[in-house]
Design a protein around this motif. Structure first.
Motif, PDB file in Angstrom:
ATOM      1  N   THR A  19       0.829  -1.197   0.000  1.00 14.72           N
ATOM      2  CA  THR A  19       0.000   0.000   0.000  1.00 14.72           C
ATOM      3  C   THR A  19       0.866   1.250   0.000  1.00 14.72           C
ATOM      4  O   THR A  19       2.085   1.191  -0.146  1.00 14.72           O
ATOM      5  N   GLY A  20       0.235   2.411   0.160  1.00 14.08           N
ATOM      6  CA  GLY A  20       0.968   3.667   0.111  1.00 14.08           C
ATOM      7  C   GLY A  20       0.243   4.743   0.869  1.00 14.08           C
ATOM      8  O   GLY A  20      -0.467   4.432   1.824  1.00 14.08           O
ATOM      9  N   GLY A  21       0.358   5.993   0.405  1.00 13.33           N
ATOM     10  CA  GLY A  21       0.658   6.504  -0.915  1.00 13.33           C
ATOM     11  C   GLY A  21       0.100   5.650  -2.046  1.00 13.33           C
ATOM     12  O   GLY A  21      -0.846   4.920  -1.904  1.00 13.33           O
ATOM     13  N   GLU A  22       0.750   5.782  -3.187  1.00 16.27           N
ATOM     14  CA  GLU A  22       0.371   4.998  -4.360  1.00 16.27           C
ATOM     15  C   GLU A  22       1.540   4.087  -4.718  1.00 16.27           C
ATOM     16  O   GLU A  22       2.563   4.542  -5.254  1.00 16.27           O
ATOM     17  N   PRO A  23       1.417   2.788  -4.396  1.00 19.08           N
ATOM     18  CA  PRO A  23       2.557   1.875  -4.546  1.00 19.08           C
ATOM     19  C   PRO A  23       3.053   1.697  -5.970  1.00 19.08           C
ATOM     20  O   PRO A  23       4.215   1.328  -6.178  1.00 19.08           O
ATOM     21  N   THR A  24       2.195   1.965  -6.974  1.00 18.76           N
ATOM     22  CA  THR A  24       2.642   1.783  -8.363  1.00 18.76           C
ATOM     23  C   THR A  24       3.670   2.828  -8.774  1.00 18.76           C
ATOM     24  O   THR A  24       4.256   2.721  -9.852  1.00 18.76           O
TER      25      THR A  24
END
Length: 588
Positions: free
Chosen positions: A194-199
């Motif tokens: 997960t994140g934030g946006e992990p991508t």
């Protein structure tokens, strides 16, 4: 209508537009300190006791652990705490009837290993997991980054320009994965990146491979899906690397309610279909007066894309931070409140009684452990979550919850009667186990009514394989033929119940070696999330030195007017949103 065009989507305009007209307000009851004390003296104390029930909570102002009372009035369940600044009340559960129905399925478990030496006497202020915790890690969360391609106005976790960047190293990630595996008697087996946006992490594929190397059967990617809409090769790579599920934000059926990725979803779906996976779970943050009128429509949407959508997991909003009483009355929704709306919006096709609390799975797990050796106890508090499975009868265009053709409660009670007997037979050989599985399955058929089962789906065979083999592949085949519906209500300072956090099953791994329940990690960030991540973050200057070609604005996604118009007029958009079946008969 606001559509987040020409700017980084943040949701501010859409939220302001959605909340101009408030349809529904929850009136919180008043309770005096004298009434509170009187109830507190007679309240039950043991887990699962009758209302009123005594527990402990957090004071939103001082962060002290304070006495709290879970009590009933007007058919609803409330939580009241006595803080230094006065009495604070919030709604705990919007149906006392559902509260008691779910309470019946409580299941306790004791974790025998812990990461910190604390006794837990100061729970939740000395977490990590401690000797007081009562659930193993069902789902391990690892934050890969605090960078994000969106700028959601309510988000508590994305880096603003000039702020430190949190991005654990591959070595730290491997350590966190291994640490959770060491839990005794049951190690973690599922992880969410997960994140934030992990991508946004360039080494995401390597991270996924590390999770598989460390023995995690289930790898879930928590994403807004924006990059996956425009990079079909990335979808293919994450599937091949081992991601089982895309856990994707999806807050509604219109650009107003789902400003994050409404226009991008058709492309995401197309790329997932071309790549042959991963399966998608739609994750709506559910907010009273904002998107609670679209819950049934979101389920209908998922059923229309059942070839790739595995579930819808609703998350009633957690009102973290300082939230005035008036705002909580406008936006708070609980699990029974959301289920009641689903029943209404599906014309009763999915009703209140079709749902079961998460810990019912603990009763089933006892059987699986004895029979297959696999150990997975979902022992959360009975108010933390609820779930059901629904099947699509395409022949008759109807939606059939599993409880309509299977006596779930009767079958679970039967398994409990056999559990002690089966636990004595752990030394059974493979053929003996298969024979026992067949015996259990024959009994199972007495709880199954084929007259009400969905036509065209071999549900009985799917369940037979799940019980005969009890492995990940058998369970996976079941999931591909059913739509999972879930509810998970994470807590905040106002409805915080220490009894619930002691049984939390969704945990965050931290690079200092601790494993922390979701509702301590995010609700007390100054002790957990923010504190530890600041210790392991790069300063803005350090990050820029390490990544000289990186620019903050390049992370951000800007939705153009041309893109929206192109999508609005496309055949793909029509097939995704417009030319779909109405399985609940609510249109027109």
């Amino acid at each position: 209508m606001a559509e987040s065009i020409g700017e980084v989507p943040s949701g501010e305009k859409e939220f302001a537009e959605s909340t101009r007209r408030i349809r529904d307000i929850i009136e919180f009851p008043e309770i005096t300190e004298e009434e509170f004390e009187t109830m507190l003296k007679s309240a039950s104390r043991a887990y699962g006791g009758p209302l009123p029930h005594r527990t402990y909570s957090l004071c939103p102002e001082t962060r002290r652990v304070v006495p709290a009372l879970v009590w009933e009035k007007g058919g609803k369940v409330w939580i009241t705490k006595r803080c230094p600044e006065g009495m604070i009340t919030d709604v705990y559960y919007e149906s006392v009837e559902q509260y008691y129905r779910f309470q019946r399925w409580r299941f306790d478990f004791k974790l025998k290993s812990f990461n910190v030496e604390n006794t837990g006497a100061n729970c939740p202020l000395d977490c990590g997991l401690c000797a007081r915790h009562r659930s193993h890690t069902n789902l391990l969360n690892i934050v890969l980054t605090n960078r994000c391609n969106l700028s959601c106005w309510y988000c508590f976790f994305y880096a603003k320009e000039g702020q430190p960047i949190y991005e654990p190293t591959l070595e730290q990630i491997r350590m966190m994965l291994r640490n959770a595996k060491k839990q005794y008697p049951v190690g973690a087996n599922a992880v969410q990146l997960t994140g934030g946006e992990p991508t946004l992490r360039e080494d995401l594929i390597e991270i996924i491979k590390i999770a598989k190397e460390e023995g995690y059967d289930h790898v879930q990617l928590n994403t807004d899906g924006i990059k996956l809409a425009f990079e079909p090769e990335l979808v293919k790579k994450i599937r091949e690397a081992g991601v089982n599920t895309l856990y994707m934000s999806y807050d509604g059926m219109t650009p107003q309610t789902n400003w994050k990725n409404h226009w991008e979803v058709p492309l995401i779906f197309e790329n997932v279909r071309k790549a042959g996976g991963p399966g998608i779970v739609l994750v709506p943050t559910t907010i009273r007066n904002v998107n609670d009128h679209e819950l049934g429509a979101m389920i209908n949407f998922a059923l229309n894309h059942l070839d790739i959508v595995r579930g819808v997991n609703f998350q009633p909003i957690s009102l973290v931070g300082r939230v005035p009483r008036k705002e909580r009355q406008r936006f708070r929704i609980t699990i029974p409140g959301a289920i009641a709306r689903i029943e209404e919006q599906t014309n009763g096709a999915i009703a209140m009684d079709d749902w079961y609390p998460i810990p019912i799975a603990g009763h089933i797990a006892r059987f699986f452990e004895a029979f297959t050796g696999s150990r997975y106890y979902m022992t959360s508090h009975y108010c933390c979550g609820a779930a059901t499975y629904v099947f699509l009868d395409r022949e008759n265009k109807r939606v059939v919850p599993i409880s309509r053709f299977l006596d779930v409660e009767g079958f679970v009670e039967y398994l409990e009667t056999r559990a002690e007997e089966i636990e004595k037979w752990k030394s059974l050989g493979r053929l003996q186990k298969l024979k026992l599985g067949a015996e259990i399955f024959m009994k199972f058929k007495s709880f199954y009514d084929d007259r009400y089962a969905p036509k065209g789906v071999k549900v009985l065979d799917l369940i037979k394989n799940a019980f005969m083999y009890g492995n990940y592949d058998a369970l996976g085949k079941f999931h591909k033929n059913a739509l999972f519906l879930g509810m998970m209500h994470f807590m905040d300072e106002y409805n915080y119940d220490v009894e619930r956090v002691e049984r939390c099953v969704i945990h965050y791994a931290m690079p200092d070696g601790r494993v922390v329940p979701f509702c301590t990690f995010n609700v007390i960030p100054e002790l957990y999330r923010d504190k530890v991540q600041s210790q392991f973050s790069y300063t803005w200057e350090e990050w820029k030195t390490m990544h000289p070609d990186w620019e903050y604005h390049r992370d951000k996604y800007v939705r153009t007017k041309e893109f929206v118009e192109k999508m609005r007029n496309s055949e793909l958009y029509r097939k995704t949103y417009i030319d779909i079946e109405d399985y609940f008969g609510v249109k027109g």
